[in-house]
Every structure is written in structure tokens, then in C-alpha cells.
Design a protein around this motif. Structure first.
Motif, short mmCIF file in Angstrom:
data_model
loop_
_atom_site.label_atom_id
_atom_site.label_comp_id
_atom_site.label_asym_id
_atom_site.label_seq_id
_atom_site.Cartn_x
_atom_site.Cartn_y
_atom_site.Cartn_z
N LYS B 50 -0.37 -8.23 -28.25
CA LYS B 50 -1.77 -7.54 -28.38
C LYS B 50 -0.67 -6.71 -28.68
O LYS B 50 -1.11 -5.36 -30.10
N SER B 51 0.46 -6.43 -28.25
CA SER B 51 1.05 -4.83 -28.48
C SER B 51 1.57 -5.18 -29.89
O SER B 51 1.71 -4.23 -30.75
N THR B 52 1.99 -5.91 -30.46
CA THR B 52 2.15 -6.25 -31.60
C THR B 52 1.55 -6.28 -32.54
O THR B 52 1.53 -5.12 -33.33
N PHE B 86 0.27 5.40 -26.46
CA PHE B 86 1.71 3.93 -25.98
C PHE B 86 1.35 3.87 -25.05
O PHE B 86 0.89 4.81 -23.28
N GLN B 87 1.58 2.91 -24.30
CA GLN B 87 1.88 1.95 -23.46
C GLN B 87 2.52 3.14 -21.76
O GLN B 87 1.56 3.27 -20.86
N ASN B 88 3.72 3.71 -22.29
CA ASN B 88 4.42 4.90 -21.33
C ASN B 88 4.32 6.11 -22.19
O ASN B 88 4.62 6.45 -22.92
N MET B 164 -5.26 2.38 -28.91
CA MET B 164 -4.44 2.30 -26.69
C MET B 164 -3.46 1.10 -26.48
O MET B 164 -4.86 0.09 -26.62
N ASP B 165 -2.24 1.03 -26.57
CA ASP B 165 -1.57 0.17 -25.45
C ASP B 165 -2.01 0.61 -23.82
O ASP B 165 -1.08 1.39 -23.76
N GLU B 166 -3.22 -0.21 -23.74
CA GLU B 166 -3.46 -0.35 -22.15
C GLU B 166 -3.06 0.95 -21.63
O GLU B 166 -1.68 1.32 -20.85
N PRO B 167 -3.25 1.69 -21.84
CA PRO B 167 -2.66 3.35 -21.50
C PRO B 167 -2.98 3.81 -20.19
O PRO B 167 -2.83 4.63 -19.45
MG LIG Z 1 1.96 -5.11 -24.58
#
Ligand SMILES: [Mg+2]
Ligand SMILES: Nc1ncnc2c1ncn2[C@@H]1O[C@H](COP(=O)(O)OP(=O)(O)OP(=O)(O)O)[C@@H](O)[C@H]1O
Lengths: 277, 299
Positions: B50-52, B86-88, B164-167
Motif C-alpha cells: 500500500k505504502s509503495t 505521511f505515516q509519521n 494519506m498513508d495511515e494518517p
Molecule cells: Mg505502509
């Protein structure tokens, strides 16, 4: 905690008192017939006996009082105020240090951004870094042919490495996420360098500067002993030749104080640039 | 001419592996379309890529194969028309909350004056409820507040596509709920096109118009595009009472538990769109490629 600070301060003072007391006792004139010997002779280091020549703390205080009451007097090459001599040294250190900043930070920046350059230059840096800066002195005197400039060169060469290495490290370890932020905002390389990489690496760069100025201050004393003329290193050497041990000790203390102030100044600057993640 | 706002065609990403092992295909044959103003959520097991995919859409990573077309133009490399959360959070720690938002705003509209940048940035900070905290550094903010700054920063540049990556992945359930509400509210106002990765099925149902389901990696594909047929505006407090809520939820959970594994590497193919599923109506129609297939909802 305030309590800890107060107790530590009391203990510090106590250590000083004990140390000075022991020193005073050790250098006190021995009892006995030699009591006849005049205080004056003992003070001049002419007295015989074990503690001969080692001045007592009181003498150093009186010398310090005298010196610090007219720190910038200049009565010829062998009689300059301690403040003036320190000023010579500080100016040399700052000149060499500033030159090194101008050279090391940009180069370190480029090395940090380019793994290829980093690997290519690393062997040279590793070889040049451990060379005692004083070893460069003959070469500097030979090529520059000027004692004062040579001293500055020696400071330059010794302060360049910590800054170079730290800048490169700081730049190389800037978080990928922050660079990605810059990329998604389409910042130009220059803007990314100025507004993302530089502030991110600033604390590390400043750590390098702090190490550099510390080393510079160590080296300038030795360098000035070699080149002579002016500066605190020359002062120490000159007073040693005069066998004025009290002046030597006083100079040593002043070297420590000024070194501490230089370090504190950069530590303060670092506080402005540090950030917490 | 493309018919859709975003078209992703045959996207694949392989990573070289150490030694003589064949390269690892994380995902392939990834095809999907997004319309303007749609809110898309992507769900799949950890490691399915997913992130990719999101990084490729953001231009931060390059696909090994395939194309990404937005607004009729093929896209490569990052640009300001795609905002990323981003995720973080990835805020710049030496800038204040306001500094972080206006940093992005200034990059987006370099011609704007200082007060203009400030006002625009403050508006978005207010939108996420951070008025009054604008001068705090990220280290002085709570995790939820940091993520809010990240949201404000991404919305403030008004991108054509928001990624949005797992915000909310790192947030506790309470904070997560509050920020989901805020996000819904902002989205109702702006109707941004959003592509969002999540692990949370309930979050996906609350936010999304469509949920894309990925099979497990390696060789992951997008197997289904599930229509979330719950009218807006939605409320987190009562969405559970919607008669079809559990039908949809069961369908998604069921996919994650069984089909994501059983379909691994076995659905889709070159140019093939994921089948569109509407669990509420009980039927789905595959899009575009191939003959329309009728698919049951929750089996
Ligand atoms: Mg990911
Ligand atoms: N740079 C890389 N080199 C090699 N393999 C990689 C690289 N980046 C990602 N991968 C692999 O690609 C796969 C997918 O990674 P990705 O981060 O996209 O997963 P994800 O679906 O986002 O997982 P999560 O839900 O845990 O965030 C993983 O198996 C990972 O090992």
C-alpha cells in the motif's frame, strides 16, 4: 532541583578552599633557623628547601590583582598586559576558525549530499585528520614565510576536520521524511539545502564547531610558543624563561578561563539552533 | 482522451533481491480509476504494498511498470498538485505549527505576500482546531495535534490529489475518532480528491466513497472496489445504525480474513479493472474491461 545546585556549589567552594589551603601549607617556608630568611627571598624563589620556587596561592592572587588591574598595558615586546596577549591569541584563533568555517561547512555539505564524493574523499580525510596541527608548522613557515600567518594557518588546519566530518555527517543523516516533504513541495535544490538540510544539520554542524574551537584553543598556545612574538603562548614561554612561575600559573588559569568562555559562547549558539524531535 | 480524473494502468513494482534470488514483485496488474472529488480508501494486509503504491502516486518512488495518468497527463516525479500526509507526521521540528503550514503555502504560492501566507495558513490551522497553538513547536504538541498540523499542511496547499498513508495509525482510539470527524468536516467543505491508506475497516466505511481491497503480497493486486453506499453527511456517532452498515463491514472483514489470501496472485491481469462490488445492492459490475460479471455481496 535547587537543593542539588546549592549543595554542589557549597561543595565546589569547599574543594577550592581545601586545595588552596593545602597548596599554601605546602609552599609555606619551613620552620627552623631558616625562619631568618626574609619573606622577600622566599617570594622570589630564592629560598632553599623542598618547596623552593613554587609560589604560594597568595602570591598568585597578588600577581593576578596587579595584572588584571592593567590588562592591556604595552611596554615593549616583553612586557605586555595579559589581556593584550590573550586578545592576540583569541584573534588568531577566531581568524583561523572563521577561515575553516568558510571552507569546511560548504565542502562538508557537498560531501554529505553525495555518497560518491564522501567515499572518494574519506581516505584523505582519515589520513589528514590525525596529523598534529603543529606538524604543519614548518611547512607553513616555509610556504607562507610569515610567523603570524603561519599560526593562523595551523589553527585553520586543526579546526577544519571536526567541522568537515560533522557537517558531512549531519547533512547525510537528515531524515528522509523531511527531504520528501521538500520534494513533494517541489522546492529547488538550493531552497531544500537552505531551508531543510541546513536547519536539520545545524546542531551537528555546531557540535563540530565547538570541538574545533576547543582544539584551536589548545593548539594556539603551543603554536605561539613556537612562533613567538605575541600571544598567550609566547607569554607563558617568556615568563618561564624569566623563571616567573607565579606568572606562568596565572597565565595557565587565564587560558582555562578564556577557553571555557569560547566553549560557552558556542554552546549558547547551539542552544538557539537545537530542536527536539 | 481519458475519461477519469485519475487512471492507474498496470502498475507494478519489483524490488531486486540479494544474491541470485529472482526480483520480488510486491504488486502487479494494479489498475484503478478515481473520479474528481472521490474519497478512496485502500485496505490490505501489512506488506501488500500500500505504502509503495502511495509513494509512486506521490512521485517519491518509481513504478517498475505501468502508468499513472492524472487530469489526462501522465505523471512522473513529485509535484505540488499532490499533497502527502505521511505515516509519521514528518513535520519539520525546528518550525512552529504555523511555520510548518506556511512553509508549504509559501512553496505553493511563492508570489503571495507574508500576511497572505499567514492568513491562509491560519485558516487551515483553525480548521483542525489548532488556533492558539500555532506558535508551538512539534515537540510541544501531542501526537494528535502533530497529525492535525500535518493535515492542515496538506489541505492548505489545495492539491488536486491528497495522499494519506495511515494518517491516524499512531493515535489512540479517542483522538483518532475526533480527528476523523474533523477530516470529514473539512472534506465535506473542500471535496478534495483523497487516496487514503488505512488498516481500520470502520474508518474506511466512515470516510470513503469506495474502498479498494488488496490481496496479500507478494504479487498483490487490487481485487475489489467496494462502493460504500451510505449517504453523506455521515456521523461517526450514528453511522453504525445505518441498516447496511454491517453488511458492508462484513464484506470488508470477510475479504481481509479469507479472500485476501485465497485470491493472492490469482485475480486481475493486464488492463483488468478490479470488480466493482456494492454489498448493499448485492451485485457488482466489473468495469470497462471484459464482459460485465455479476458478483454477489456478502456471501
Ligand atoms: Mg505502509
Ligand atoms: N526499498 C525496498 N527494498 C526492498 N523491498 C521493499 C522496499 N520497500 C518496500 N519493500 C517491500 O515491499 C513490500 C510492501 O511494502 P509496503 O511498505 O508498501 O507495505 P504496506 O502495505 O504499506 O505495509 P504496512 O501496512 O505494514 O505499512 C514489503 O514486503 C517490503 O518488504
Amino acid at each position: 532541583m535547587a537543593g542539588v545546585k546549592i549543595r554542589a556549589a557549597i561543595l565546589s567552594v569547599l574543594f577550592l578552599v581545601v586545595f588552596l589551603g593545602a597548596w599554601q601549607l605546602a609552599t609555606a617556608p619551613p620552620a627552623g633557623p631558616e625562619r631568618e630568611l626574609t619573606e622577600y627571598e622566599i617570594m622570589m624563589g630564592l629560598g632553599a628547601g623542598s618547596g623552593a620556587g613554587m609560589p604560594a596561592p597568595t602570591e598568585i592572587f597578588s600577581l593576578a590583582w596587579e595584572e588584571l588591574s592593567r590588562p592591556f598595558h604595552d611596554s615593549g615586546p616583553n612586557d605586555k598586559g595579559i589581556g593584550l596577549q590573550l586578545l592576540y591569541s583569541v584573534v588568531r584563533v577566531l581568524a583561523g576558525f572563521a577561515l575553516a568555517v568558510v571552507v569546511a561547512v560548504p565542502i562538508g555539505f557537498v560531501i554529505g549530499m553525495s555518497p560518491v564524493l564522501n567515499n572518494a574523499l574519506n581516505p584523505y580525510i582519515q589520513i589528514l585528520k590525525p596529523i598534529s596541527p603543529l606538524a604543519w608548522m614548518p611547512l607553513a613557515l616555509f610556504t607562507i614565510k610569515d610567523a603570524a600567518a603561519s599560526a593562523i594557518f595551523v589553527i585553520f588546519i586543526c579546526s577544519i576536520w571536526p567541522m568537515l566530518v560533522n557537517t558531512a555527517f549531519g547533512v547525510a543523516s537528515v531524515k528522509r521524511d523531511w527531504l520528501n516533504v521538500a520534494r513533494t513541495l517541489e522546492l529547488s535544490s538550493l531552497r531544500t539545502a537552505l531551508f531543510v538540510i541546513l536547519p536539520a544539520a545545524a546542531p551537528t554542524i555546531l557540535t563540530g564547531m565547538r570541538i574545533s574551537i576547543g582544539i584551536s584553543w589548545l593548539v594556539i598556545v603551543a603554536a605561539e610558543m613556537l612562533v613567538g612574538g605575541t600571544g598567550i603562548g609566547y607569554y607563558v614561554w617568556n615568563e618561564w624563561n624569566n623563571l616567573d612561575i607565579a606568572a606562568v600559573i596565572f597565565a595557565i588559569i587565564m587560558i582555562g578561563v578564556v577557553g571555557m568562555l569560547l566553549d560557552a559562547a558556542l554552546a549558547q549558539a547551539g542552544r538557539f539552533l537545537r530542536y527536539q524531535e | 482522451m481519458s475519461l477519469h480524473f485519475i487512471e492507474v494502468e498496470n502498475l507494478a513494482r519489483t524490488f531486486p533481491q540479494p544474491g541470485r534470488q529472482p526480483p520480488l514483485t510486491v504488486f502487479e496488474h494494479v489498475n484503478f480509476t478515481i473520479e474528481k472529488g472521490e474519497f478512496i480508501c485502500v485496505i490490505g494486509h501489512s506488506g501488500c504494498g500500500k505504502s509503495t503504491i502511495l509513494n509512486i502516486l506521490a512521485g517519491l518512488d518509481a513504478a517498475s511498470d505501468g502508468a499513472f495518468v492524472m487530469d489526462g497527463k501522465e505523471v512522473s516525479g513529485p509535484s505540488r498538485d499532490r499533497g502527502v500526509i505521511f505515516q509519521n507526521h514528518s513535520l519539520l521540528p525546528w518550525l512552529s505549527a504555523l511555520g510548518n503550514v506556511s512553509f508549504a503555502v509559501r512553496a505553493r504560492w511563492p508570489e503571495w505576500s507574508r500576511p497572505q501566507v499567514r492568513e491562509h495558513s491560519m485558516n487551515y490551522l483553525k480548521m483542525v482546531g489548532l488556533a492558539g497553538a500555532e506558535n508551538k513547536k512539534p515537540s510541544e504538541l501531542s501526537g494528535g495535534m502533530r497529525q492535525r498540523v500535518g493535515i492542515a499542511r496538506a489541505f492548505a496547499i489545495e492539491p488536486k490529489l491528497l495522499l494519506m498513508d495511515e494518517p491516524f495509525g499512531a493515535l489512540d482510539a479517542l483522538t483518532r475518532g475526533v480527528i476523523q470527524d474533523e477530516l470529514l468536516e473539512i472534506w465535506d467543505r473542500t471535496h478534495q480528491t483523497v487516496f487514503m491508506i488505512t488498516h481500520d475497516v470502520d474508518e474506511a466505511i466512515l470516510l470513503a466513497d469506495r474502498v479498494m481491497l488488496m490481496t496479500n503480497g507478494p504479487d498483490a493486486r487490487i481485487a475489489e472496489s467496494v462502493v460504500i453506499d451510505i449517504p453523506r453527511p455521515r456521523e461517526r456517532s450514528d453511522i453504525h445504525q445505518h441498516p447496511e452498515y454491517y453488511t458492508i463491514r462484513n464484506h470488508l472483514v470477510d475479504f481481509l480474513i479469507t479472500r485476501s489470501k485465497s485470491l493472492q496472485g490469482r485475480v486481475g491481469g493486464p488492463g483488468q479493472q478490479p470488480r466493482t462490488v456494492n454489498p448493499v445492492k448485492g451485485v457488482g459490475v466489473s468495469e470497462r474491461v471484459g464482459a460485465p460479471r455479476v458478483v454477489g455481496g456478502t456471501a
